[in-house]
Design a protein around this motif. Structure first.
Motif, PDB file in Angstrom:
ATOM      1  N   ASN A  94       0.865  -1.171   0.000  1.00 14.98           N
ATOM      2  CA  ASN A  94       0.000   0.000   0.000  1.00 14.98           C
ATOM      3  C   ASN A  94       0.907   1.227   0.000  1.00 14.98           C
ATOM      4  O   ASN A  94       1.636   1.468   0.967  1.00 14.98           O
ATOM      5  CB  ASN A  94      -0.899  -0.022   1.233  1.00 14.98           C
ATOM      6  CG  ASN A  94      -1.826   1.161   1.323  1.00 14.98           C
ATOM      7  OD1 ASN A  94      -1.653   2.167   0.659  1.00 14.98           O
ATOM      8  ND2 ASN A  94      -2.829   1.046   2.172  1.00 14.98           N
ATOM      9  N   SER A  95       0.856   2.024  -1.074  1.00 18.79           N
ATOM     10  CA  SER A  95       1.781   3.151  -1.202  1.00 18.79           C
ATOM     11  C   SER A  95       1.588   4.204  -0.114  1.00 18.79           C
ATOM     12  O   SER A  95       2.466   5.026   0.119  1.00 18.79           O
ATOM     13  CB  SER A  95       1.665   3.791  -2.588  1.00 18.79           C
ATOM     14  OG  SER A  95       0.371   4.298  -2.784  1.00 18.79           O
ATOM     15  N   GLU A  96       0.442   4.179   0.573  1.00 18.55           N
ATOM     16  CA  GLU A  96       0.216   5.124   1.659  1.00 18.55           C
ATOM     17  C   GLU A  96       0.853   4.659   2.966  1.00 18.55           C
ATOM     18  O   GLU A  96       0.887   5.404   3.939  1.00 18.55           O
ATOM     19  CB  GLU A  96      -1.280   5.338   1.853  1.00 18.55           C
ATOM     20  CG  GLU A  96      -1.937   5.995   0.662  1.00 18.55           C
ATOM     21  CD  GLU A  96      -3.441   6.110   0.815  1.00 18.55           C
ATOM     22  OE1 GLU A  96      -3.991   5.656   1.837  1.00 18.55           O
ATOM     23  OE2 GLU A  96      -4.074   6.661  -0.104  1.00 18.55           O
ATOM     24  N   ARG A  97       1.342   3.431   2.985  1.00 18.57           N
ATOM     25  CA  ARG A  97       1.920   2.876   4.215  1.00 18.57           C
ATOM     26  C   ARG A  97       3.377   2.461   4.062  1.00 18.57           C
ATOM     27  O   ARG A  97       3.867   1.613   4.804  1.00 18.57           O
ATOM     28  CB  ARG A  97       1.098   1.686   4.681  1.00 18.57           C
ATOM     29  CG  ARG A  97      -0.324   2.059   5.035  1.00 18.57           C
ATOM     30  CD  ARG A  97      -0.885   1.062   6.025  1.00 18.57           C
ATOM     31  NE  ARG A  97      -2.225   1.407   6.400  1.00 18.57           N
ATOM     32  CZ  ARG A  97      -2.540   2.096   7.488  1.00 18.57           C
ATOM     33  NH1 ARG A  97      -1.599   2.510   8.286  1.00 18.57           N
ATOM     34  NH2 ARG A  97      -3.794   2.373   7.776  1.00 18.57           N
ATOM     35  N   VAL A  98       4.057   3.063   3.080  1.00 17.41           N
ATOM     36  CA  VAL A  98       5.469   2.761   2.899  1.00 17.41           C
ATOM     37  C   VAL A  98       6.255   4.057   2.709  1.00 17.41           C
ATOM     38  O   VAL A  98       5.713   5.069   2.284  1.00 17.41           O
ATOM     39  CB  VAL A  98       5.733   1.829   1.686  1.00 17.41           C
ATOM     40  CG1 VAL A  98       5.118   0.465   1.889  1.00 17.41           C
ATOM     41  CG2 VAL A  98       5.269   2.452   0.391  1.00 17.41           C
ATOM     42  N   ALA A  99       7.509   3.977   3.031  1.00 16.39           N
ATOM     43  CA  ALA A  99       8.470   5.027   2.677  1.00 16.39           C
ATOM     44  C   ALA A  99       9.419   4.385   1.676  1.00 16.39           C
ATOM     45  O   ALA A  99       9.811   3.224   1.833  1.00 16.39           O
ATOM     46  CB  ALA A  99       9.221   5.517   3.904  1.00 16.39           C
ATOM     47  N   ILE A 100       9.751   5.122   0.622  1.00 22.51           N
ATOM     48  CA  ILE A 100      10.609   4.588  -0.427  1.00 22.51           C
ATOM     49  C   ILE A 100      11.870   5.419  -0.540  1.00 22.51           C
ATOM     50  O   ILE A 100      11.824   6.649  -0.636  1.00 22.51           O
ATOM     51  CB  ILE A 100       9.885   4.599  -1.797  1.00 22.51           C
ATOM     52  CG1 ILE A 100       8.613   3.771  -1.754  1.00 22.51           C
ATOM     53  CG2 ILE A 100      10.821   4.126  -2.906  1.00 22.51           C
ATOM     54  CD1 ILE A 100       8.819   2.295  -1.573  1.00 22.51           C
TER      55      ILE A 100
END
Length: 71
Positions: free
Chosen positions: A33-39
């Protein structure tokens, strides 16, 4: 356009993918989920708004950090 395979690293592990792959597509493919990761891409922290417009290149290094909540 010719699709070529590229080699990247995700959290230190090798990963082979299409050169036309966006970071957002990769996250979806890996079920993040892109809202729950840091990249972090090549030692640079990316804001979520750039995930769709950032395309992967050969030898890119990606760190995916999952954000979890709790109490």
């Amino acid at each position: 356009m010719i699709n070529k395979n590229i080699n990247i690293q995700i959290n230190g592990e090798p990963f082979n993918c299409s050169g036309t792959l966006s970071l957002q597509f990769l996250l979806n493919y890996l079920d993040f989920n892109s809202e729950r990761v840091a990249i972090e891409l090549n030692n640079t922290l990316l804001p979520e708004r750039l995930f769709h417009s950032t395309y992967l290149n050969d030898q890119d290094k990606i760190e995916i950090i999952t954000i979890v909540g709790g109490g």
